[in-house]
Design a protein around this motif. Structure first.
Motif, PDB file in Angstrom:
ATOM      1  N   HIS A  12       0.832  -0.597  -0.458  1.00  0.00           N
ATOM      2  CA  HIS A  12      -0.297  -0.171   0.206  1.00  0.00           C
ATOM      3  C   HIS A  12       1.512   1.155   0.397  1.00  0.00           C
ATOM      4  N   VAL A  15       2.259   1.865  -3.768  1.00  0.00           N
ATOM      5  CA  VAL A  15       1.334   2.273  -4.811  1.00  0.00           C
ATOM      6  C   VAL A  15       0.685   4.032  -4.044  1.00  0.00           C
ATOM      7  N   ARG A  66      -4.925  -4.839  -5.263  1.00  0.00           N
ATOM      8  CA  ARG A  66      -6.453  -4.650  -5.398  1.00  0.00           C
ATOM      9  C   ARG A  66      -7.041  -3.666  -6.436  1.00  0.00           C
ATOM     10  N   LEU A  67      -5.664  -2.964  -6.682  1.00  0.00           N
ATOM     11  CA  LEU A  67      -6.124  -1.973  -7.673  1.00  0.00           C
ATOM     12  C   LEU A  67      -5.974  -2.600  -9.311  1.00  0.00           C
ATOM     13  N   ALA A  70      -9.518  -3.871  -9.717  1.00  0.00           N
ATOM     14  CA  ALA A  70     -10.693  -3.251  -9.324  1.00  0.00           C
ATOM     15  C   ALA A  70     -11.426  -2.820 -10.591  1.00  0.00           C
ATOM     16  N   ALA A  73     -11.819   1.824 -11.764  1.00  0.00           N
ATOM     17  CA  ALA A  73     -10.458   2.734 -10.974  1.00  0.00           C
ATOM     18  C   ALA A  73     -10.447   4.300 -11.860  1.00  0.00           C
ATOM     19  N   LEU A  77      -5.618   7.314 -12.474  1.00  0.00           N
ATOM     20  CA  LEU A  77      -4.503   5.906 -12.300  1.00  0.00           C
ATOM     21  C   LEU A  77      -3.994   5.641 -13.288  1.00  0.00           C
ATOM     22  N   LEU A  81      -1.075   2.432 -13.810  1.00  0.00           N
ATOM     23  CA  LEU A  81      -1.781   1.285 -14.442  1.00  0.00           C
ATOM     24  C   LEU A  81      -1.262   0.462 -15.074  1.00  0.00           C
ATOM     25  N   LEU A 259      -8.655   5.842  -2.839  1.00  0.00           N
ATOM     26  CA  LEU A 259      -7.432   5.228  -2.288  1.00  0.00           C
ATOM     27  C   LEU A 259      -7.611   3.948  -0.806  1.00  0.00           C
ATOM     28  N   GLN A 262     -10.072   1.557  -0.828  1.00  0.00           N
ATOM     29  CA  GLN A 262      -9.969   0.447  -1.383  1.00  0.00           C
ATOM     30  C   GLN A 262      -8.841  -0.077  -0.906  1.00  0.00           C
TER      31      GLN A 262
END
Length: 282
Positions: A12, A15, A66-67, A70, A73, A77, A81, A259, A262
């Motif tokens: 995290h 991220v 987790r992202l 998702a 998003a 992002l 990503l 975030l 998430q």
């Protein structure tokens, strides 16, 4: 010298750090003028999430995974990503780009990268990962010397990431010193300091020192995945950003609540405020 980021790659804290970095570079790229990116504690640049170190902790499962999964998003992002997807073209998440590789993916032909890594093995891997890119210079020195060694740059715009391992008790104070050195040598430096949040009371002196650092303006962004009441665990992390580009505060105000929801583990939360507000000219 014992710290190896591979154990924590994609968690995290990564991220938050890498998403904010991607937005800073995207905002700078709106103008054609070149920028320089400096990374004081760069790591290797690329991490295998199925490797021995990352799989031992599995921290990435509560972070980038987790992202990755998702459904919807936020558009902000996309750059971040897409950089991750570039290393995972089959759609399965295995490789994670650290800050050097993320910055390289987002840099344009006119931009330059100076990456520093003290750990000898990681430095060798970083050199290998960056080989063949004329925009990139890899340095194998002490990360705390980067501001005085590399600033000012020929480019008028510069981003400096200060991301130490926090193995030593004095590293928060050394972060403040590095910030002051960077601002003293090149006042317009966009200096980004990452820091862990365990017991927030331990950070009180750090915040006070930052507020007295003399930076022209200093934005604080924090993301918590647990309440900040247990010093034995990583409850979250934060970034302080000197001279943030215009538009970043508004972007983070929309990103941080998403975030927090998430990435929350026991309880998600966030904070965005100014430790030093910009002085208004009279």
């Amino acid at each position: 010298m014992n710290y190896r980021h591979a154990f924590h790659a994609g968690n995290h804290a990564d991220v938050l750090k890498h998403l904010v970095l991607s937005r800073i570079l995207a905002l700078l790229a709106r103008k054609d003028a070149p920028y320089a990116y400096l990374d004081s504690h760069a790591g290797t640049g690329l991490y295998d999430l199925a490797g021995t170190q990352a799989s031992r902790t599995g921290e990435w499962l509560q972070g980038i995974d987790r992202l990755w999964q998702a459904d919807a998003a936020p558009a902000l992002l996309t750059d971040y990503l897409n950089a991750v997807r570039a290393f995972n073209p089959d759609g399965r998440l295995r490789y994670y780009p650290g800050s050097p590789e993320l910055a390289r993916r987002l840099a344009r032909p006119q931009d330059r990268l100076h990456l520093n890594e003290k750990h000898p093995e990681d430095g060798a891997l970083l050199k290998d990962n960056m080989r063949g890119d004329p925009r990139v210079a890899v340095h194998l020195g002490e990360g705390w010397q980067v501001p005085r060694a590399l600033l000012p740059t020929a480019e008028k715009r510069v981003v400096l990431l200060i991301d130490p391992p926090f193995e030593q008790a004095d590293e928060l104070s050394r972060c403040v010193q590095a910030l002051q050195e960077a601002i003293g040598r090149m006042r317009q430096t966009i200096a980004v300091i990452w820091y862990p949040i365990k017991d927030e009371r331990q950070l009180k002196r750090f915040y006070q020192d930052l507020a007295r650092s003399g930076a022209p303006k200093l934005l604080r962004a924090e993301l918590l995945v647990h309440p900040a009441d247990a010093a034995e665990r990583l409850n979250g992390s934060g970034l302080v950003i000197a001279n943030p580009p215009w538009g970043l505060e508004d972007e983070l105000e929309s990103l941080l609540p998403w975030l927090a929801g998430q990435l929350a583990q026991s309880q998600g939360n966030w904070r965005l405020d100014w430790l030093i507000e910009e002085q208004k000219s009279r």
